[in-house]
Design an enzyme around this catalytic site. Sequence first.
Site, PDB file in Angstrom:
ATOM      1  N   CYS A 169       1.061  -1.190  -0.126  1.00 21.62           N
ATOM      2  CA  CYS A 169      -0.246   0.101  -0.087  1.00 21.62           C
ATOM      3  C   CYS A 169       1.043   1.214  -0.191  1.00 21.62           C
ATOM      4  O   CYS A 169       1.421   1.801   1.092  1.00 21.62           O
ATOM      5  CB  CYS A 169      -0.942   0.135   1.040  1.00 21.62           C
ATOM      6  SG  CYS A 169      -1.685  -1.683   1.672  1.00 21.62           S
ATOM      7  N   ALA A 170       1.416   1.737  -1.079  1.00 17.28           N
ATOM      8  CA  ALA A 170       2.618   2.414  -1.167  1.00 17.28           C
ATOM      9  C   ALA A 170       2.238   3.960  -1.348  1.00 17.28           C
ATOM     10  O   ALA A 170       3.239   4.723  -1.183  1.00 17.28           O
ATOM     11  CB  ALA A 170       3.362   2.032  -2.501  1.00 17.28           C
ATOM     12  N   ALA A 171       1.299   4.491  -1.905  1.00 15.37           N
ATOM     13  CA  ALA A 171       0.980   5.815  -2.072  1.00 15.37           C
ATOM     14  C   ALA A 171       1.102   6.703  -0.908  1.00 15.37           C
ATOM     15  O   ALA A 171       0.275   6.164   0.266  1.00 15.37           O
ATOM     16  CB  ALA A 171       0.010   6.299  -2.911  1.00 15.37           C
ATOM     17  N   ASP A 191       1.602  -1.133   4.802  1.00 10.04           N
ATOM     18  CA  ASP A 191       1.435   0.065   5.630  1.00 10.04           C
ATOM     19  C   ASP A 191       0.066   0.276   5.154  1.00 10.04           C
ATOM     20  O   ASP A 191      -0.403   1.223   4.449  1.00 10.04           O
ATOM     21  CB  ASP A 191       2.235   1.220   4.918  1.00 10.04           C
ATOM     22  CG  ASP A 191       2.317   2.482   5.924  1.00 10.04           C
ATOM     23  OD1 ASP A 191       2.086   2.441   6.871  1.00 10.04           O
ATOM     24  OD2 ASP A 191       2.420   3.634   5.087  1.00 10.04           O
ATOM     25  N   GLY A 215       4.194   7.399  -1.264  1.00 11.57           N
ATOM     26  CA  GLY A 215       5.480   6.774  -1.489  1.00 11.57           C
ATOM     27  C   GLY A 215       6.537   7.104  -0.412  1.00 11.57           C
ATOM     28  O   GLY A 215       7.769   6.850  -0.479  1.00 11.57           O
ATOM     29  N   ASP A 227      -5.586  -4.371  -6.309  1.00  9.07           N
ATOM     30  CA  ASP A 227      -6.053  -4.540  -5.104  1.00  9.07           C
ATOM     31  C   ASP A 227      -5.019  -5.479  -4.143  1.00  9.07           C
ATOM     32  O   ASP A 227      -4.776  -6.570  -4.613  1.00  9.07           O
ATOM     33  CB  ASP A 227      -7.386  -5.214  -5.004  1.00  9.07           C
ATOM     34  CG  ASP A 227      -7.969  -5.592  -3.701  1.00  9.07           C
ATOM     35  OD1 ASP A 227      -7.437  -5.423  -2.692  1.00  9.07           O
ATOM     36  OD2 ASP A 227      -9.298  -5.453  -3.775  1.00  9.07           O
ATOM     37  N   CYS A 251      -1.247   4.323  10.833  1.00  4.37           N
ATOM     38  CA  CYS A 251      -1.085   5.687  11.929  1.00  4.37           C
ATOM     39  C   CYS A 251      -2.331   5.955  12.630  1.00  4.37           C
ATOM     40  O   CYS A 251      -2.533   6.982  12.876  1.00  4.37           O
ATOM     41  CB  CYS A 251      -0.773   6.949  10.809  1.00  4.37           C
ATOM     42  SG  CYS A 251      -1.869   6.893   9.521  1.00  4.37           S
TER      43      CYS A 251
HETATM   44  C1  LIG Z   1      -1.393   4.798   5.190  1.00  6.66           C
HETATM   45  S1  LIG Z   1      -1.575   4.880   3.318  1.00  6.66           S
HETATM   46  C2  LIG Z   1       0.068   4.421   2.745  1.00  6.66           C
HETATM   47  C3  LIG Z   1       1.032   5.258   2.948  1.00  6.66           C
HETATM   48  C4  LIG Z   1       2.384   4.877   2.111  1.00  6.66           C
HETATM   49  N1  LIG Z   1       3.082   3.637   2.739  1.00  6.66           N
HETATM   50  C5  LIG Z   1       3.508   5.949   2.345  1.00  6.66           C
HETATM   51  O1  LIG Z   1       4.281   5.649   3.358  1.00  6.66           O
HETATM   52  O2  LIG Z   1       3.411   7.031   2.049  1.00  6.66           O
HETATM   53  C6  LIG Z   1      -2.460   3.303   2.870  1.00  6.66           C
HETATM   54  C7  LIG Z   1      -2.648   3.288   1.267  1.00  6.66           C
HETATM   55  O3  LIG Z   1      -3.479   2.029   0.988  1.00  6.66           O
HETATM   56  C8  LIG Z   1      -4.082   2.382  -0.266  1.00  6.66           C
HETATM   57  N2  LIG Z   1      -5.214   1.438  -0.095  1.00  6.66           N
HETATM   58  C9  LIG Z   1      -6.428   1.201   0.241  1.00  6.66           C
HETATM   59  N3  LIG Z   1      -7.021  -0.011   0.048  1.00  6.66           N
HETATM   60  C10 LIG Z   1      -6.085  -0.943  -0.668  1.00  6.66           C
HETATM   61  C11 LIG Z   1      -5.915  -2.045  -1.280  1.00  6.66           C
HETATM   62  N4  LIG Z   1      -7.199  -2.729  -0.944  1.00  6.66           N
HETATM   63  N5  LIG Z   1      -4.823  -2.594  -1.767  1.00  6.66           N
HETATM   64  C12 LIG Z   1      -3.856  -1.772  -1.958  1.00  6.66           C
HETATM   65  N6  LIG Z   1      -3.878  -0.441  -1.448  1.00  6.66           N
HETATM   66  C13 LIG Z   1      -4.784  -0.024  -0.685  1.00  6.66           C
HETATM   67  C14 LIG Z   1      -4.508   3.584   0.120  1.00  6.66           C
HETATM   68  O4  LIG Z   1      -5.240   4.264  -1.033  1.00  6.66           O
HETATM   69  C15 LIG Z   1      -3.622   4.389   0.621  1.00  6.66           C
HETATM   70  O5  LIG Z   1      -2.816   5.160  -0.325  1.00  6.66           O
END
Ligand SMILES: C[S@@+](CC[C@H](N)C(=O)[O-])C[C@H]1O[C@@H](n2cnc3c(N)ncnc32)[C@H](O)[C@@H]1O
Length: 334
Positions: free
Chosen positions: A139-141, A211, A143, A193, A265
Site C-alpha cells: 500500500c505504497a502511495a 502500511d 511513497g 487490489d 497511523c
Molecule cells: C497509510 S497509506 C500508505 C502510505 C504510504 N505507505 C507512505 O508511506 O507514503 C495506505 C494506502 O493504502 C491504499 N489502499 C487502500 N486499500 C487498498 C488495497 N485494497 N490495496 C492496496 N492499497 C490500498 C490507500 O489508497 C492508501 O494510499
Amino acid sequence: MLTRLKAKSGGKLAKQICRIVLDHFDKEYSRELGESWNTVRDILTSPSLWQYAVLLNRFNYPCELEKDLYLKGYHRLFQGSLPDYPKSMKCYLKRTPDQMPSERHQVGNLKKYYLLNAASLFPVLALELRDGEKVLDLCAAPGGKSVALLQCAWPGYLHCNEYDSLRLRWLRQTLESFIPQPLRNVIKVSELDGREIGDAQPETFDKVLVDAPCSNDRSWLFSSDSQKAACRIHQRRNLPVLQLELLRSAIKALRPGGLLVYSTCTLSKAENQDVITEVLNSYSNIVPMDLRGFTKHCSQDFTFAPTGQECGLLVIPDKGKAWGPMYVAKLKKL
Ligand SMILES: C[S@@+](CC[C@H](N)C(=O)[O-])C[C@H]1O[C@@H](n2cnc3c(N)ncnc32)[C@H](O)[C@@H]1O
C-alpha cells in the site's frame, strides 16, 4: 449538524477540528490509553505543536542543508542509538516544532529532502532491507516509505503497489522526484487490489511492508466534510477486515524465511494489536519478531505506549516528541 472547533494554530490559518471525530476518539482512546490520551489529544488537536522530520535524499545529497539544519538546532535521528542503523539513511529532527519548506516537483531534478513524521521510519527500519532483496510495498502511495526504504539499501526488485488511481499518480511523482533512473529500473509500480497480489505472486518476496489503510487519526480529526466524517466513523469497524485480508495476501507473497512488517497511523487497538493477534492465532508458520530494541534505544526522541506485545510498538505523540501515532508489528514466515 456538526460542531466545529478551532484548533490552536499559533497564529496560522486555523484548521477546524471535527467534533464528531473528536468525541468518538475521546470515548475510545481514553478507554484504551487512559491518562496518556489527554496529552496525545492536546497535540493531535494543536497543529502548532506538530513536528516534521527531514529525511535527506542520498541520491542528491544536500551537504549545505545538513550544516544549516545543525545551525537551526536539528540533530540526527538514531545516530549511535541503533546498532544496525543504515549509515546511508540520514534523518534530522528538532525538539521544538519547525517545518522546512516543501520542495517543488521539477521534472528532471531530484529533490534534496522529504518531510515526514519521524515515526514512519520505524516500519522501514523494522524491514531490515538489504542490497539485492526483493521487496513489496503493498500500500505504497504517496511513497514516503518507499523513498525511505531506498535510502537504506539498493534492492534487486521493489514492487510498489497502490489501489487508488489518484494516489498512484502521486506515488509515481514521488518516485520520479527522489529516485534516480538506474534505481527506478528495478522498481515496478502497479495499481492492484493488494488483496490479490499474494495469489498472483506467491512466495516471491524477501520482505513485505503492509502500511495499511487505517483510521489515520491525525487527518480524520480535521475532516472538512462532516457527513463523510460521520460515515467514516460508522464504517471504521470494517477496517480490521480489510487489514487482515491485506495481511493474508502479504503472507502468501512472502517467501519462507521472509520478513513482514505491518504498520498503521492510528491508535486503535482493533486495527493494531487485535489484527496482529488474529494473524498469530491463525497461522502456525508466522512468528512474532521482537521490536523491544526500538523502544529501549529510542525513548529520547519518541514516546511509546505499552502494547502488550513484544512484536508490536506504538508511538504516541508527546510534548517535544510529537511523532506518531504509529503502530508497527514485525513478523517472520517460517
Ligand atoms: C497509510 S497509506 C500508505 C502510505 C504510504 N505507505 C507512505 O508511506 O507514503 C495506505 C494506502 O493504502 C491504499 N489502499 C487502500 N486499500 C487498498 C488495497 N485494497 N490495496 C492496496 N492499497 C490500498 C490507500 O489508497 C492508501 O494510499
